[in-house]
Scaffold this motif. Structure first.
Motif, PDB file in Angstrom:
ATOM      1  N   ILE A   1      65.656   6.112  31.442  1.00 52.82           N
ATOM      2  CA  ILE A   1      66.699   5.281  31.744  1.00 52.82           C
ATOM      3  C   ILE A   1      67.988   6.081  31.102  1.00 52.82           C
ATOM      4  N   ALA A   2      67.793   6.438  29.951  1.00 52.70           N
ATOM      5  CA  ALA A   2      68.899   7.438  29.253  1.00 52.70           C
ATOM      6  C   ALA A   2      69.386   8.516  30.108  1.00 52.70           C
ATOM      7  N   SER A   3      68.350   9.340  30.621  1.00 56.40           N
ATOM      8  CA  SER A   3      68.910  10.555  31.226  1.00 56.40           C
ATOM      9  C   SER A   3      69.643  10.243  32.548  1.00 56.40           C
ATOM     10  N   ARG A   4      69.099   9.298  33.383  1.00 55.36           N
ATOM     11  CA  ARG A   4      69.604   8.893  34.520  1.00 55.36           C
ATOM     12  C   ARG A   4      71.057   8.275  34.059  1.00 55.36           C
ATOM     13  N   LYS A   5      71.320   7.317  33.319  1.00 55.87           N
ATOM     14  CA  LYS A   5      72.481   6.899  32.996  1.00 55.87           C
ATOM     15  C   LYS A   5      73.765   7.993  32.628  1.00 55.87           C
ATOM     16  N   ALA A   6      73.303   8.960  31.964  1.00 54.42           N
ATOM     17  CA  ALA A   6      74.217  10.396  31.378  1.00 54.42           C
ATOM     18  C   ALA A   6      74.404  11.027  32.693  1.00 54.42           C
ATOM     19  N   LEU A   7      73.565  11.222  33.824  1.00 53.94           N
ATOM     20  CA  LEU A   7      73.927  11.846  34.943  1.00 53.94           C
ATOM     21  C   LEU A   7      74.795  11.151  35.827  1.00 53.94           C
ATOM     22  N   GLU A   8      74.458   9.691  36.001  1.00 54.49           N
ATOM     23  CA  GLU A   8      75.455   8.798  36.861  1.00 54.49           C
ATOM     24  C   GLU A   8      76.721   8.659  36.231  1.00 54.49           C
ATOM     25  N   LYS A   9      77.017   8.680  35.021  1.00 53.29           N
ATOM     26  CA  LYS A   9      78.190   8.882  34.197  1.00 53.29           C
ATOM     27  C   LYS A   9      78.847   9.982  34.752  1.00 53.29           C
ATOM     28  N   ALA A  10      78.218  11.143  34.964  1.00 52.97           N
ATOM     29  CA  ALA A  10      79.126  12.277  35.271  1.00 52.97           C
ATOM     30  C   ALA A  10      79.373  12.529  36.926  1.00 52.97           C
ATOM     31  N   GLY A  11      78.819  11.440  37.504  1.00 52.44           N
ATOM     32  CA  GLY A  11      78.891  11.263  39.036  1.00 52.44           C
ATOM     33  C   GLY A  11      77.798  11.527  39.919  1.00 52.44           C
ATOM     34  N   TYR A  12      76.725  11.936  39.400  1.00 50.97           N
ATOM     35  CA  TYR A  12      75.593  12.222  40.115  1.00 50.97           C
ATOM     36  C   TYR A  12      75.123  10.894  41.119  1.00 50.97           C
ATOM     37  N   LYS A  13      74.909  11.305  42.135  1.00 50.89           N
ATOM     38  CA  LYS A  13      74.393  10.108  43.257  1.00 50.89           C
ATOM     39  C   LYS A  13      73.110  10.125  43.624  1.00 50.89           C
ATOM     40  N   THR A  14      72.491   9.020  43.863  1.00 46.14           N
ATOM     41  CA  THR A  14      70.988   9.058  44.243  1.00 46.14           C
ATOM     42  C   THR A  14      70.875   9.793  45.903  1.00 46.14           C
ATOM     43  N   MET A  15      69.976  10.585  45.591  1.00 51.13           N
ATOM     44  CA  MET A  15      69.605  11.101  47.020  1.00 51.13           C
ATOM     45  C   MET A  15      68.307  10.397  47.577  1.00 51.13           C
TER      46      MET A  15
ATOM     47  N   GLN B   1      54.224   7.721  38.359  1.00 47.99           N
ATOM     48  CA  GLN B   1      55.680   7.722  38.094  1.00 47.99           C
ATOM     49  C   GLN B   1      56.535   7.964  39.253  1.00 47.99           C
ATOM     50  N   ASP B   2      57.654   6.953  39.484  1.00 46.82           N
ATOM     51  CA  ASP B   2      58.435   7.781  40.588  1.00 46.82           C
ATOM     52  C   ASP B   2      59.577   8.776  40.079  1.00 46.82           C
ATOM     53  N   VAL B   3      60.049   9.540  41.097  1.00 43.07           N
ATOM     54  CA  VAL B   3      61.124  10.479  40.531  1.00 43.07           C
ATOM     55  C   VAL B   3      62.537  10.346  41.385  1.00 43.07           C
ATOM     56  N   TRP B   4      63.393  10.133  40.501  1.00 44.26           N
ATOM     57  CA  TRP B   4      64.864  10.007  41.138  1.00 44.26           C
ATOM     58  C   TRP B   4      65.330  11.304  41.431  1.00 44.26           C
ATOM     59  N   HIS B   5      65.779  11.606  42.565  1.00 40.63           N
ATOM     60  CA  HIS B   5      66.514  12.617  42.927  1.00 40.63           C
ATOM     61  C   HIS B   5      67.932  12.364  43.207  1.00 40.63           C
ATOM     62  N   ALA B   6      68.766  13.372  42.600  1.00 42.93           N
ATOM     63  CA  ALA B   6      70.385  13.224  42.555  1.00 42.93           C
ATOM     64  C   ALA B   6      71.131  14.249  42.688  1.00 42.93           C
ATOM     65  N   GLU B   7      72.175  14.148  43.187  1.00 41.82           N
ATOM     66  CA  GLU B   7      72.954  15.482  43.390  1.00 41.82           C
ATOM     67  C   GLU B   7      74.500  15.175  43.078  1.00 41.82           C
ATOM     68  N   LEU B   8      75.153  15.841  42.973  1.00 40.95           N
ATOM     69  CA  LEU B   8      76.714  15.727  42.628  1.00 40.95           C
ATOM     70  C   LEU B   8      77.473  17.011  43.242  1.00 40.95           C
ATOM     71  N   LEU B   9      78.466  16.743  43.939  1.00 44.53           N
ATOM     72  CA  LEU B   9      79.185  17.676  44.753  1.00 44.53           C
ATOM     73  C   LEU B   9      80.410  17.929  44.000  1.00 44.53           C
ATOM     74  N   ARG B  10      81.037  19.013  44.080  1.00 47.20           N
ATOM     75  CA  ARG B  10      82.182  19.595  43.560  1.00 47.20           C
ATOM     76  C   ARG B  10      83.383  18.902  43.881  1.00 47.20           C
ATOM     77  N   ASP B  11      83.657  18.447  45.163  1.00 42.36           N
ATOM     78  CA  ASP B  11      84.696  17.537  45.522  1.00 42.36           C
ATOM     79  C   ASP B  11      84.587  16.281  45.043  1.00 42.36           C
ATOM     80  N   GLU B  12      83.646  15.653  45.054  1.00 43.95           N
ATOM     81  CA  GLU B  12      83.308  14.482  44.278  1.00 43.95           C
ATOM     82  C   GLU B  12      83.707  14.358  43.066  1.00 43.95           C
TER      83      GLU B  12
END
Length: 176
Positions: A134-148, A162-173
């Motif tokens: 959860i800590a890693s996911r929260k840090a990434l979501e705070k920076a704007g990463y979105k769930t893929m 274990q599940d694996v959460w895949h996410a991405e962040l686009l420059r314009d977002e």
């Protein structure tokens, strides 16, 4: 290659030296530290030296040590950079357990993200988080990463799927 020094409010990202390799060997031998990494066994000091040499010559990786003052607490990076398509894969490790839960990960992600978009000119950053880290996911979501997506029961770790959460962040977002 090793990224340039980036000063944050509480953390500093800086090029690593061979003197930090011993920290990694100790961290990677600790199952609590490696619990959510994709590793199946702890690397030897020789393996870490080989990694260091490979990274120092790579044109597809930017790696930093994470420092609080002069104290080395972890590493972060942009890996597998596809220069043609302007994307890369990100990752963090706070290996020093005494520094967990202090919010350093969020600052590290923000500094690394800004560098990737503004200095490297990347258009997309991708990442994944194993299990209920959860800590890693929260840090990434705070920076704007979105769930893929969620890869369900993707990996067998510590006696459970274990599940694996895949996410991405686009420059314009991110710039938005």
């Amino acid at each position: 290659m090793f990224g340039p020094t980036i000063e944050g409010e509480r953390v500093r990202l800086a090029p690593m030296t061979k003197t930090q390799i011993e920290s990694f060997v100790a961290w990677m031998a600790d199952l609590e530290v490696t619990r959510w990494l994709g590793m199946t066994h702890a690397p030897t000091i020789e393996m870490e030296h080989e990694w260091y040499e490979r990274i120092s010559k790579s044109d597809k990786d930017y790696i930093w040590g994470i420092f609080i003052g002069d104290k080395h607490i972890g590493s972060t990076g942009v890996h597998q950079i596809d220069w043609r398509n302007r994307n890369g894969v990100t990752g963090n490790l706070i290996g020093d357990k005494t520094e967990w839960g202090k919010g350093y990960g969020s600052e590290v992600v923000a500094l690394r993200t800004r560098f990737a978009f503004e200095e490297l000119g990347l258009q997309k950053l991708k990442t994944e988080v194993i299990g209920s880290n959860i800590a890693s996911r929260k840090a990434l979501e705070k920076a704007g990463y979105k769930t893929m997506g969620i890869a369900r029961k993707e990996l067998w770790r510590h006696g459970a799927w274990q599940d694996v959460w895949h996410a991405e962040l686009l420059r314009d977002e991110w710039a938005g």
